[in-house]
Design a protein around this motif. Structure first.
Motif, PDB file in Angstrom:
ATOM      1  N   THR A 146       0.795  -1.549   0.250  1.00 49.27           N
ATOM      2  CA  THR A 146       0.003  -0.113   0.054  1.00 49.27           C
ATOM      3  C   THR A 146       0.602   1.416  -0.135  1.00 49.27           C
ATOM      4  O   THR A 146       1.648   1.174   0.495  1.00 49.27           O
ATOM      5  CB  THR A 146      -0.960  -0.103   1.772  1.00 49.27           C
ATOM      6  N   VAL A 147       0.294   2.706  -0.489  1.00 50.25           N
ATOM      7  CA  VAL A 147       0.974   4.209  -0.441  1.00 50.25           C
ATOM      8  C   VAL A 147       0.577   4.786   1.014  1.00 50.25           C
ATOM      9  O   VAL A 147       1.075   5.248   0.679  1.00 50.25           O
ATOM     10  CB  VAL A 147       0.473   4.822  -0.931  1.00 50.25           C
ATOM     11  N   ASP A 148       0.084   3.540   1.753  1.00 51.63           N
ATOM     12  CA  ASP A 148      -0.230   4.783   3.123  1.00 51.63           C
ATOM     13  C   ASP A 148       1.443   4.891   4.142  1.00 51.63           C
ATOM     14  O   ASP A 148       1.436   6.418   4.423  1.00 51.63           O
ATOM     15  CB  ASP A 148      -1.238   3.393   4.099  1.00 51.63           C
ATOM     16  N   GLY A 185      -4.035   3.149   0.068  1.00 50.02           N
ATOM     17  CA  GLY A 185      -4.460   2.005  -0.812  1.00 50.02           C
ATOM     18  C   GLY A 185      -3.794   1.607  -1.735  1.00 50.02           C
ATOM     19  O   GLY A 185      -2.242   1.767  -1.110  1.00 50.02           O
ATOM     20  N   LYS A 186      -3.498  -0.274  -2.237  1.00 53.27           N
ATOM     21  CA  LYS A 186      -2.879  -0.194  -2.515  1.00 53.27           C
ATOM     22  C   LYS A 186      -2.767   0.222  -4.297  1.00 53.27           C
ATOM     23  O   LYS A 186      -3.664   0.782  -4.437  1.00 53.27           O
ATOM     24  CB  LYS A 186      -3.867  -1.740  -2.428  1.00 53.27           C
ATOM     25  N   VAL A 187      -1.279  -0.298  -3.976  1.00 49.02           N
ATOM     26  CA  VAL A 187      -0.330  -0.065  -5.237  1.00 49.02           C
ATOM     27  C   VAL A 187      -1.408  -0.430  -5.920  1.00 49.02           C
ATOM     28  O   VAL A 187      -1.519   0.252  -7.628  1.00 49.02           O
ATOM     29  CB  VAL A 187       0.834  -0.350  -5.654  1.00 49.02           C
ATOM     30  N   LEU A 239       0.702  11.081  -5.862  1.00 47.86           N
ATOM     31  CA  LEU A 239       0.917  11.355  -4.459  1.00 47.86           C
ATOM     32  C   LEU A 239       2.767  12.481  -4.200  1.00 47.86           C
ATOM     33  O   LEU A 239       3.115  12.405  -5.075  1.00 47.86           O
ATOM     34  CB  LEU A 239       0.839  10.086  -4.134  1.00 47.86           C
ATOM     35  N   ARG A 240       2.616  12.296  -2.958  1.00 48.12           N
ATOM     36  CA  ARG A 240       3.522  12.743  -2.618  1.00 48.12           C
ATOM     37  C   ARG A 240       4.392  11.959  -1.482  1.00 48.12           C
ATOM     38  O   ARG A 240       3.833  11.440  -1.046  1.00 48.12           O
ATOM     39  CB  ARG A 240       3.707  14.743  -2.084  1.00 48.12           C
ATOM     40  N   LEU A 241       6.114  11.544  -2.030  1.00 48.08           N
ATOM     41  CA  LEU A 241       6.451  11.126  -0.387  1.00 48.08           C
ATOM     42  C   LEU A 241       6.773  11.747   1.002  1.00 48.08           C
ATOM     43  O   LEU A 241       7.273  12.503   1.071  1.00 48.08           O
ATOM     44  CB  LEU A 241       8.035  10.617  -0.600  1.00 48.08           C
ATOM     45  N   LYS A 242       6.728  10.422   1.852  1.00 48.49           N
ATOM     46  CA  LYS A 242       7.353  10.622   3.112  1.00 48.49           C
ATOM     47  C   LYS A 242       8.390  10.506   3.530  1.00 48.49           C
ATOM     48  O   LYS A 242       9.317  10.106   2.940  1.00 48.49           O
ATOM     49  CB  LYS A 242       6.071  10.366   4.146  1.00 48.49           C
TER      50      LYS A 242
END
Length: 303
Positions: free
Chosen positions: A93-95, A102-104, A115-118
């Motif tokens: 997932t991207v969570d 949600g799932k990739v 999306l942006r990365l953490k």
């Protein structure tokens, strides 16, 4: 006149050889030669998911940071999107690593790219999820790449390797028996480096290694063990010395008999040094590449 032409030619050749692209390609070629050398007398460093202490894991910035600090191999994780595109993502997932949920496999590439990365502390960054193609082009000629979670989708992966001309850049791995690898992966064994992953806490693991040595003779084995008192790691060192390189993971204590990055920060000789001197490690995967490189350089084990 002839001497003048010769001098000009030499100057032009030197200028060409000093170009960044040429020097990068030379370094990548040297790393590959090291990986293929069973008598290697130094230690190669693998940055787990890139240098994620500086940039988000599995990001282009994390790969670039690993390259700039002279890491030899970068490990990245591959997932497939809903529309069949390959992206860098460890979880299914991207969570955890992005501002999405949600799932990739349920998202298109276009949705993933929004999306942006953490970063490692969970803070949102401006970095986005790279495709495998983008990652390979960023690494091309400068560093080798270890692909994780790619075994089952390697048909798709190889299309990208051909497109980017990076097959010689890649180390594939898997924990399957040699018979399974030959059946499922056989058509790629002469195209990319394949490295078996073997858990060596039990005696029966010796047979797994023997089967591989007899049938495929891999250039390297990734070995994992939890049991500190197990005699098998020392036996593996004797069996593989001068034949195949040994790769250990120092990410967590359970992967290398307690000789992990955290232990190394207290006593690197007892952790990294033990794996190198006693167990024959010539490739080490780490979450602390800067610290490991400093230690190895202090011992003359890395450039």
């Amino acid at each position: 006149m002839k001497d003048m032409k010769k001098s000009r030619f030499i100057v032009l050749l030197l200028l060409f050889c000093l170009q960044p692209g040429f020097l990068a390609a030379q370094r990548a070629e040297a790393i590959r030669k090291d990986v293929l050398n069973p008598h290697l007398d130094k230690v190669l460093v693998v940055a787990h998911r890139g240098n994620w202490s500086i940039a988000p894991e599995n990001s282009l910035a994390a790969i670039d940071s690993a390259i700039r600090m002279k890491v030899d191999i970068v490990e990245i994780d591959i997932r497939k999107t809903k529309d069949g595109q390959l992206v860098l993502m460890h979880d299914d997932t991207v969570d955890r690593t992005t501002n999405g949920t949600g799932k990739v496999k349920d998202k298109t590439l276009a949705e993933i790219k929004q999306l942006r990365l953490k970063d490692k502390d969970g803070r949102l960054t401006e970095h986005t999820v790279p495709t495998l193609e983008e990652a390979l082009l960023a690494a091309k000629g400068q560093i080798m790449v270890n692909l994780d979670k790619a075994y089952s989708i390697f048909d798709d992966v190889y299309v990208i390797l051909k497109k980017t001309d990076t097959a010689d850049l890649v180390i594939m791995k898997g924990a399957q028996p040699v018979e399974t690898v030959k059946r499922e992966f056989g058509s790629y064994l002469d195209k990319v480096i394949y490295m078996p992953v073997v858990t060596i806490d039990e005696e029966k693991s010796m047979k797994v290694v023997e089967d591989y040595m007899e049938q495929l003779h891999p250039v390297a084995f990734e070995l994992c063990y939890r049991n500190v008192s197990s005699p098998v790691p020392a036996r593996m060192e004797r069996r593989l010395a001068g034949k195949s390189l040994i790769w250990y993971n120092t990410l967590w204590a359970s992967l290398a008999g307690g000789h992990d990055d955290e232990a190394a920060k207290k006593d690197p000789d007892a952790s990294y040094g033990y794996l190198i001197n006693k167990l024959g490690a010539r490739i080490l995967q780490t979450d602390s590449p800067a610290f490991m490189l400093d230690y190895l350089r202090s011992k003359g084990w890395h450039d």
